[in-house]
Design a protein around this motif. Sequence first.
Motif, PDB file in Angstrom:
ATOM      1  N   TYR A  31      21.790  45.073  43.910  1.00 37.56           N
ATOM      2  CA  TYR A  31      22.903  45.052  44.866  1.00 37.56           C
ATOM      3  C   TYR A  31      23.341  46.456  45.223  1.00 37.56           C
ATOM      4  CZ  TYR A  31      25.245  44.838  40.253  1.00 37.56           C
ATOM      5  OH  TYR A  31      25.632  45.053  38.953  1.00 37.56           O
ATOM      6  N   TRP A  32      22.360  47.356  45.270  1.00 37.88           N
ATOM      7  CA  TRP A  32      22.653  48.762  45.562  1.00 37.88           C
ATOM      8  C   TRP A  32      22.513  49.016  47.060  1.00 37.88           C
ATOM      9  CZ3 TRP A  32      19.149  49.590  40.829  1.00 37.88           C
ATOM     10  CH2 TRP A  32      19.933  49.550  39.660  1.00 37.88           C
ATOM     11  N   GLU A  37      24.263  54.346  46.509  1.00 42.16           N
ATOM     12  CA  GLU A  37      23.408  53.391  45.789  1.00 42.16           C
ATOM     13  C   GLU A  37      22.030  53.301  46.435  1.00 42.16           C
ATOM     14  OE1 GLU A  37      26.769  50.180  44.249  1.00 42.16           O
ATOM     15  OE2 GLU A  37      25.841  49.890  46.202  1.00 42.16           O
ATOM     16  N   GLY A  63      29.538  44.386  46.001  1.00 38.31           N
ATOM     17  CA  GLY A  63      29.817  45.257  44.865  1.00 38.31           C
ATOM     18  C   GLY A  63      30.010  44.453  43.590  1.00 38.31           C
ATOM     19  N   GLY A  64      29.617  45.053  42.469  1.00 28.28           N
ATOM     20  CA  GLY A  64      29.805  44.381  41.186  1.00 28.28           C
ATOM     21  C   GLY A  64      28.763  43.317  40.899  1.00 28.28           C
ATOM     22  N   LYS A  88      22.624  42.732  33.621  1.00 29.41           N
ATOM     23  CA  LYS A  88      23.262  43.612  32.644  1.00 29.41           C
ATOM     24  C   LYS A  88      23.887  42.851  31.482  1.00 29.41           C
ATOM     25  CE  LYS A  88      26.206  45.408  35.568  1.00 29.41           C
ATOM     26  NZ  LYS A  88      27.181  46.347  36.130  1.00 29.41           N
ATOM     27  N   HIS A 139      26.885  54.204  33.267  1.00 30.09           N
ATOM     28  CA  HIS A 139      28.052  54.481  34.103  1.00 30.09           C
ATOM     29  C   HIS A 139      29.291  54.482  33.217  1.00 30.09           C
ATOM     30  CE1 HIS A 139      26.954  54.596  38.298  1.00 30.09           C
ATOM     31  NE2 HIS A 139      26.307  53.453  38.263  1.00 30.09           N
ATOM     32  N   TRP A 247      34.546  48.316  47.887  1.00 27.96           N
ATOM     33  CA  TRP A 247      34.910  49.469  47.051  1.00 27.96           C
ATOM     34  C   TRP A 247      34.581  50.801  47.717  1.00 27.96           C
ATOM     35  CZ3 TRP A 247      31.281  53.048  45.424  1.00 27.96           C
ATOM     36  CH2 TRP A 247      29.931  52.690  45.592  1.00 27.96           C
ATOM     37  N   TRP A 267      29.984  55.241  40.065  1.00 32.49           N
ATOM     38  CA  TRP A 267      29.187  55.018  41.270  1.00 32.49           C
ATOM     39  C   TRP A 267      29.970  55.524  42.493  1.00 32.49           C
ATOM     40  CZ3 TRP A 267      30.609  51.469  37.648  1.00 32.49           C
ATOM     41  CH2 TRP A 267      31.649  50.612  37.964  1.00 32.49           C
ATOM     42  N   ASN A 298      29.040  50.994  31.152  1.00 38.25           N
ATOM     43  CA  ASN A 298      28.430  50.003  32.021  1.00 38.25           C
ATOM     44  C   ASN A 298      26.991  50.465  32.240  1.00 38.25           C
ATOM     45  OD1 ASN A 298      27.669  48.376  34.175  1.00 38.25           O
ATOM     46  ND2 ASN A 298      28.841  49.547  35.686  1.00 38.25           N
ATOM     47  N   ASP A 300      23.418  49.955  33.790  1.00 37.16           N
ATOM     48  CA  ASP A 300      22.585  49.225  34.755  1.00 37.16           C
ATOM     49  C   ASP A 300      21.190  49.087  34.164  1.00 37.16           C
ATOM     50  OD1 ASP A 300      24.448  48.875  36.852  1.00 37.16           O
ATOM     51  OD2 ASP A 300      24.116  50.926  37.541  1.00 37.16           O
ATOM     52  N   LYS A 336      23.243  58.573  41.707  1.00 37.20           N
ATOM     53  CA  LYS A 336      24.040  57.365  41.437  1.00 37.20           C
ATOM     54  C   LYS A 336      25.431  57.682  40.904  1.00 37.20           C
ATOM     55  CE  LYS A 336      23.955  52.763  41.147  1.00 37.20           C
ATOM     56  NZ  LYS A 336      25.346  52.506  40.901  1.00 37.20           N
ATOM     57  N   HIS A 376      32.320  44.890  34.370  1.00 38.12           N
ATOM     58  CA  HIS A 376      30.947  45.210  34.759  1.00 38.12           C
ATOM     59  C   HIS A 376      29.935  44.597  33.817  1.00 38.12           C
ATOM     60  CE1 HIS A 376      32.305  47.206  38.237  1.00 38.12           C
ATOM     61  NE2 HIS A 376      33.341  47.539  37.492  1.00 38.12           N
TER      62      HIS A 376
HETATM   63  C1  BGC Z   1      27.123  48.444  38.947  1.00 36.95           C
HETATM   64  C2  BGC Z   1      26.850  49.682  39.745  1.00 36.95           C
HETATM   65  C3  BGC Z   1      27.240  49.439  41.182  1.00 36.95           C
HETATM   66  C4  BGC Z   1      28.685  48.947  41.271  1.00 36.95           C
HETATM   67  C5  BGC Z   1      29.124  48.628  42.681  1.00 36.95           C
HETATM   68  C6  BGC Z   1      28.560  47.998  39.119  1.00 36.95           C
HETATM   69  O1  BGC Z   1      28.782  46.815  38.418  1.00 36.95           O
HETATM   70  O2  BGC Z   1      26.898  48.695  37.591  1.00 36.95           O
HETATM   71  O3  BGC Z   1      25.481  50.033  39.674  1.00 36.95           O
HETATM   72  O4  BGC Z   1      27.059  50.630  41.911  1.00 36.95           O
HETATM   73  O5  BGC Z   1      28.835  47.773  40.494  1.00 36.95           O
HETATM   74  O6  BGC Z   1      28.348  47.644  43.220  1.00 36.95           O
END
Ligand code: BGC
Length: 417
Positions: A31-32, A37, A63-64, A88, A139, A247, A267, A298, A300, A336, A376
């Motif tokens: 989801y980058w 990202e 996001g997330g 994750k 992260h 975000w 991020w 967090n 990834d 990142k 996360h």
């Molecule tokens: C992820 C990040 C991502 C962020 C926004 C987080 O949960 O670990 O890689 O950039 O969410 O989507």
Amino acid sequence: MLKLRPLTAAVLLTLAAAMPALAGEVEVLHYWTSGGEAKSVAELKKIMQAKGHSWKDFAVAGGGGDNAATVLKSRVVAGNPPSAAQIKGPAIQEWAREGVLANLDAVAKAEKWDSLLPKVVADVMKYQGSYVAAPVNVHRVNWVWANPAVLKKAGVATMPKTYEEFFAAADKIKAAGLIPLAHGGQSWQDLTVFEDVVLGIGGAKFYADAFVKLDPKAFASDTMKKSLETFRKLKAYTDPGAAGRDWNLATAMVMQGKAGFQFMGDWAKGEFLAAGKAPGKDFLCAATPGTANAFSFNIDSIAMFKLKSADAQKAQADLAAAIMSTEFQEVFNLNKGSIPARLNLKMDKFDDCAKTSGKDFVETAKTGSLVPSLAHDMAANPAVEGALKDAVSQFWNNDKMSVAAAMKNIAAAAATK
Ligand code: BGC
């Protein structure tokens, strides 16, 4: 089974566009999709293409990662998993328990992953002692980002270290006619801010009692009450347009000098950097109030799904090796905003925010104040996390809900089986 959230139209469209993975090809669900990202994931694609594999990008915006998790679930249930997906924390174990993840021990042994990764990272990647995922980064979630020009204009001299200082700074920014706190009102962002507050008010032990041990006493405590009161107070410093905002658009408000602060994981730094902004000059980073000695992590990671074709398996092994290469860990994390998951990488190309993060990660692991991020996906299983997300957002969105009622809802959510 994992808890399913309702499919949105966007998710369904993405799903319909997805085709089965071909041999020799790696299809990677992630989801980058924001500026920073997308630049980061493009580096992995480059490395895989250089190894002769074709990369099929399966990006699900949101996001997330809640949307991505929903799409992934549908693909696996339909018997058509992608080669790899960003999964994750405890969800890795849940998927492994379903028997659908590929065992990565051959590549992990050959490349000595056990000696290259901190234990806290390696443990998350394993199921019953075997590697089933490869980490791309670490992260830090408990960061507050700021625009120094806004702080200067408002007469705020330093980054706030306590909530008292934060609210004093926020009042000044408000008085200067700007938005103190950029926020995106989506449940994962609400929970991100809330976990920062709980860590800042209660400290690492309290945080872990609540969000890792799910101890009912923590949810009924005065500390939880104070956390909710502080969280509610923060809302008054956000703008009316916050509801539903992504975000990265909140980050852009800080970048453009419309807002002073944003509470967000690093991020967000990837966004500042992708826009050509310099740390320390165009934007500032600090631990969220009260959390300088704690680190909410967090990680990834990419898990691989069991595939039959030998070509596909070879591509997966190459992907796993590429993820752990020093070359990838450096360039991905420079873009990142995170730090490498691998130990002992040179940090000289990294900025001061990343250097602080690297140092604090090691220190907090020693002192016991390294905690997994709830928002996360690192602390609780997806069902509990989803329930807590909903309960926290209900409170954030409803100014009439009493703190006592929110405490009851949140405690009930934590008890989700
Ligand atoms: C992820 C990040 C991502 C962020 C926004 C987080 O949960 O670990 O890689 O950039 O969410 O989507």
